[in-house]
Each structure stands twice: as structure tokens, then as C-alpha cells.
Design a protein around this motif. Structure first.
Motif, PDB file in Angstrom:
ATOM      1  N   ASN A   1       0.798  -1.221   0.000  1.00 38.12           N
ATOM      2  CA  ASN A   1       0.000   0.000   0.000  1.00 38.12           C
ATOM      3  C   ASN A   1       0.835   1.277   0.000  1.00 38.12           C
ATOM      4  OD1 ASN A   1      -2.535  -1.357   0.085  1.00 38.12           O
ATOM      5  ND2 ASN A   1      -2.099  -1.850   2.215  1.00 38.12           N
ATOM      6  N   ALA A   2       2.072   1.183   0.420  1.00 36.88           N
ATOM      7  CA  ALA A   2       2.978   2.342   0.415  1.00 36.88           C
ATOM      8  C   ALA A   2       4.347   1.826  -0.009  1.00 36.88           C
ATOM      9  CB  ALA A   2       3.026   2.987   1.794  1.00 36.88           C
ATOM     10  N   ARG A   3       4.611   1.942  -1.292  1.00 35.19           N
ATOM     11  CA  ARG A   3       5.794   1.306  -1.891  1.00 35.19           C
ATOM     12  C   ARG A   3       7.107   1.833  -1.313  1.00 35.19           C
ATOM     13  NH1 ARG A   3       6.383  -3.185  -3.598  1.00 35.19           N
ATOM     14  NH2 ARG A   3       7.478  -3.671  -5.479  1.00 35.19           N
ATOM     15  N   ARG A   4       7.204   3.150  -1.176  1.00 44.40           N
ATOM     16  CA  ARG A   4       8.468   3.750  -0.760  1.00 44.40           C
ATOM     17  C   ARG A   4       8.595   3.798   0.769  1.00 44.40           C
ATOM     18  NH1 ARG A   4       9.312   9.325  -3.349  1.00 44.40           N
ATOM     19  NH2 ARG A   4       7.618   9.758  -1.900  1.00 44.40           N
ATOM     20  N   ALA A   5       9.782   3.509   1.264  1.00 45.45           N
ATOM     21  CA  ALA A   5      10.031   3.544   2.707  1.00 45.45           C
ATOM     22  C   ALA A   5       9.739   4.929   3.282  1.00 45.45           C
ATOM     23  CB  ALA A   5      11.472   3.143   3.008  1.00 45.45           C
ATOM     24  N   VAL A   6      10.060   5.963   2.524  1.00 46.06           N
ATOM     25  CA  VAL A   6       9.820   7.323   3.014  1.00 46.06           C
ATOM     26  C   VAL A   6       8.321   7.551   3.253  1.00 46.06           C
ATOM     27  CG1 VAL A   6       9.736   8.390   0.728  1.00 46.06           C
ATOM     28  CG2 VAL A   6      10.420   9.750   2.693  1.00 46.06           C
ATOM     29  N   ASP A   7       7.467   6.981   2.411  1.00 48.93           N
ATOM     30  CA  ASP A   7       6.013   7.116   2.592  1.00 48.93           C
ATOM     31  C   ASP A   7       5.540   6.335   3.812  1.00 48.93           C
ATOM     32  OD1 ASP A   7       5.779   8.729   0.328  1.00 48.93           O
ATOM     33  OD2 ASP A   7       5.507   7.001  -0.995  1.00 48.93           O
TER      34      ASP A   7
ATOM     35  N   ASP B   1      -5.442  -2.332  23.087  1.00 50.67           N
ATOM     36  CA  ASP B   1      -4.328  -2.502  22.164  1.00 50.67           C
ATOM     37  C   ASP B   1      -4.869  -2.219  20.776  1.00 50.67           C
ATOM     38  OD1 ASP B   1      -2.584  -3.230  24.157  1.00 50.67           O
ATOM     39  OD2 ASP B   1      -2.745  -5.381  23.780  1.00 50.67           O
ATOM     40  N   ILE B   2      -4.203  -1.354  20.034  1.00 52.37           N
ATOM     41  CA  ILE B   2      -4.647  -0.960  18.696  1.00 52.37           C
ATOM     42  C   ILE B   2      -3.565  -1.323  17.685  1.00 52.37           C
ATOM     43  CG2 ILE B   2      -5.346   0.960  17.213  1.00 52.37           C
ATOM     44  CD1 ILE B   2      -5.987   2.549  19.782  1.00 52.37           C
ATOM     45  N   VAL B   3      -3.973  -1.958  16.601  1.00 50.79           N
ATOM     46  CA  VAL B   3      -3.068  -2.157  15.469  1.00 50.79           C
ATOM     47  C   VAL B   3      -3.652  -1.371  14.300  1.00 50.79           C
ATOM     48  CG1 VAL B   3      -2.091  -3.799  13.831  1.00 50.79           C
ATOM     49  CG2 VAL B   3      -2.258  -4.418  16.235  1.00 50.79           C
ATOM     50  N   VAL B   4      -2.875  -0.453  13.770  1.00 51.26           N
ATOM     51  CA  VAL B   4      -3.300   0.380  12.647  1.00 51.26           C
ATOM     52  C   VAL B   4      -2.681  -0.200  11.380  1.00 51.26           C
ATOM     53  CG1 VAL B   4      -3.333   2.701  11.660  1.00 51.26           C
ATOM     54  CG2 VAL B   4      -3.385   2.402  14.140  1.00 51.26           C
ATOM     55  N   LEU B   5      -3.525  -0.459  10.379  1.00 51.48           N
ATOM     56  CA  LEU B   5      -3.075  -1.010   9.107  1.00 51.48           C
ATOM     57  C   LEU B   5      -3.357  -0.030   7.986  1.00 51.48           C
ATOM     58  CD1 LEU B   5      -4.922  -3.632  10.598  1.00 51.48           C
ATOM     59  CD2 LEU B   5      -3.281  -4.692   9.090  1.00 51.48           C
ATOM     60  N   SER B   6      -2.462   0.002   7.007  1.00 51.86           N
ATOM     61  CA  SER B   6      -2.711   0.827   5.835  1.00 51.86           C
ATOM     62  C   SER B   6      -3.525   0.027   4.827  1.00 51.86           C
ATOM     63  CB  SER B   6      -1.388   1.277   5.197  1.00 51.86           C
ATOM     64  OG  SER B   6      -0.643   0.161   4.760  1.00 51.86           O
ATOM     65  N   ARG B   7      -4.290   0.740   4.025  1.00 54.06           N
ATOM     66  CA  ARG B   7      -5.102   0.112   2.984  1.00 54.06           C
ATOM     67  C   ARG B   7      -4.870   0.860   1.689  1.00 54.06           C
ATOM     68  NH1 ARG B   7     -10.966  -0.870   5.215  1.00 54.06           N
ATOM     69  NH2 ARG B   7     -10.818  -2.694   3.904  1.00 54.06           N
ATOM     70  N   ARG B   8      -5.440   0.318   0.628  1.00 54.51           N
ATOM     71  CA  ARG B   8      -5.296   0.982  -0.672  1.00 54.51           C
ATOM     72  C   ARG B   8      -5.811   2.413  -0.591  1.00 54.51           C
ATOM     73  NH1 ARG B   8      -7.329  -3.436  -3.471  1.00 54.51           N
ATOM     74  NH2 ARG B   8      -9.341  -2.422  -3.469  1.00 54.51           N
ATOM     75  N   GLY B   9      -5.110   3.322  -1.216  1.00 52.39           N
ATOM     76  CA  GLY B   9      -5.551   4.715  -1.260  1.00 52.39           C
ATOM     77  C   GLY B   9      -5.003   5.582  -0.151  1.00 52.39           C
ATOM     78  N   VAL B  10      -4.238   5.015   0.767  1.00 48.17           N
ATOM     79  CA  VAL B  10      -3.752   5.804   1.894  1.00 48.17           C
ATOM     80  C   VAL B  10      -2.818   6.923   1.432  1.00 48.17           C
ATOM     81  CG1 VAL B  10      -1.752   4.334   2.460  1.00 48.17           C
ATOM     82  CG2 VAL B  10      -2.865   5.671   4.252  1.00 48.17           C
ATOM     83  N   LEU B  11      -2.087   6.708   0.358  1.00 47.34           N
ATOM     84  CA  LEU B  11      -1.148   7.737  -0.112  1.00 47.34           C
ATOM     85  C   LEU B  11      -1.833   8.863  -0.874  1.00 47.34           C
ATOM     86  CD1 LEU B  11       1.913   5.574  -1.183  1.00 47.34           C
ATOM     87  CD2 LEU B  11       1.557   6.854   0.933  1.00 47.34           C
ATOM     88  N   GLU B  12      -3.103   8.698  -1.170  1.00 45.76           N
ATOM     89  CA  GLU B  12      -3.855   9.769  -1.837  1.00 45.76           C
ATOM     90  C   GLU B  12      -4.238  10.876  -0.865  1.00 45.76           C
ATOM     91  OE1 GLU B  12      -7.153   7.734  -3.571  1.00 45.76           O
ATOM     92  OE2 GLU B  12      -5.856   6.411  -4.743  1.00 45.76           O
TER      93      GLU B  12
END
Length: 131
Positions: free
Chosen positions: A60-66, A89-100
Motif C-alpha cells: 500500500n505504500a511502496r516507498r520507505a519514506v512514505d 491494544d490498537i493495530v493500525v493497518l494501511s489500505r489501498r488509497g492511503v497515499l492519496e
């Protein structure tokens, strides 16, 4: 100094560190809070305060900087809201579109997710006590 002033640090105690702790949240998540490009899974804990783990995949976030930016913004959001959040306890996950999302939108998304989580946990606790 008095103990009445809240601290806003982000010490190790506020982090989910082991794979066992992550697995516990994934296996027994009582609460799911969706945001655009993000998902938070949460389950009650016994430590008396919120703990957070982050899973931002290359898918979902190709670049390490992102990915690092997403982690930094999420940690900052938790750091500022830690005193309002319940003992989960919370686990936050990225999904498609997060970089938009731009930074301000992402910060608003996270803030809204924490408020919804707070309400959901309170509602579940109220239902448990009235049952």
C-alpha cells in the motif's frame, strides 16, 4: 513537579512490541474502526493504558519514506490523544488509497477514528454493565 499535568511522550509502554501481542489483536479484535486508507483493530488490554502497533505494508505504500511518514503521523496522533483513549491494544493497518491523502486529511482521519473507537469501547462497556 506535580503529577496532575499529563505527559505527551511516546515511551515503549505505549507500543505493541512482540509478534505475540500483534497476533492477539489480530485474533481477538473486538473493535474495528475504518478510515479512508486506514483500518484500526483493537481489543481490551490489562495494562491500564492504550498501546499501539503499526502495520504499513509495501503493497500500500511502496516507498520507505512514505511508510515512515505514515508511521510518524500515526504515532503523533496517538501521542496527542493517549489520555482520552481507553485501555486497548490498537493495530493500525494501511489500505489501498492511503497515499492519496494529504497530511491534514490523514490527521483528521486518525482523530475521527480515535473518537469512534472511544465511543465504541464506552458503548460496549455500558452494555456489559447493564447486562
Amino acid at each position: 513537579m506535580g503529577g496532575s499535568t499529563p505527559t505527551f511522550g511516546f515511551p515503549r509502554e505505549l507500543r505493541i512490541l512482540s509478534s505475540r501481542e500483534y497476533r492477539h489483536v489480530f485474533d481477538s479484535a473486538c473493535f474495528k474502526v475504518h478510515g479512508k486508507g486506514l483500518l484500526a483493530l483493537a481489543c481490551p488490554n490489562d495494562v491500564g493504558h492504550v498501546r499501539v502497533g503499526l502495520v504499513f505494508s509495501k503493497k500500500n505504500a511502496r516507498r520507505a519514506v512514505d511508510r515512515n511518514l505514515l508511521k510518524r503521523l500515526t504515532r503523533e496522533s496517538i501521542r496527542l490523544q493517549q489520555h482520552r483513549l481507553p485501555a486497548v491494544d490498537i493495530v493500525v493497518l494501511s489500505r489501498r488509497g492511503v497515499l492519496e491523502l494529504d497530511r491534514q486529511t490523514l490527521a483528521r482521519q486518525l482523530h475521527g477514528m480515535w473518537r469512534r473507537l472511544e465511543k465504541d469501547v464506552k458503548r460496549a462497556a455500558d452494555a456489559k454493565t447493564s447486562a
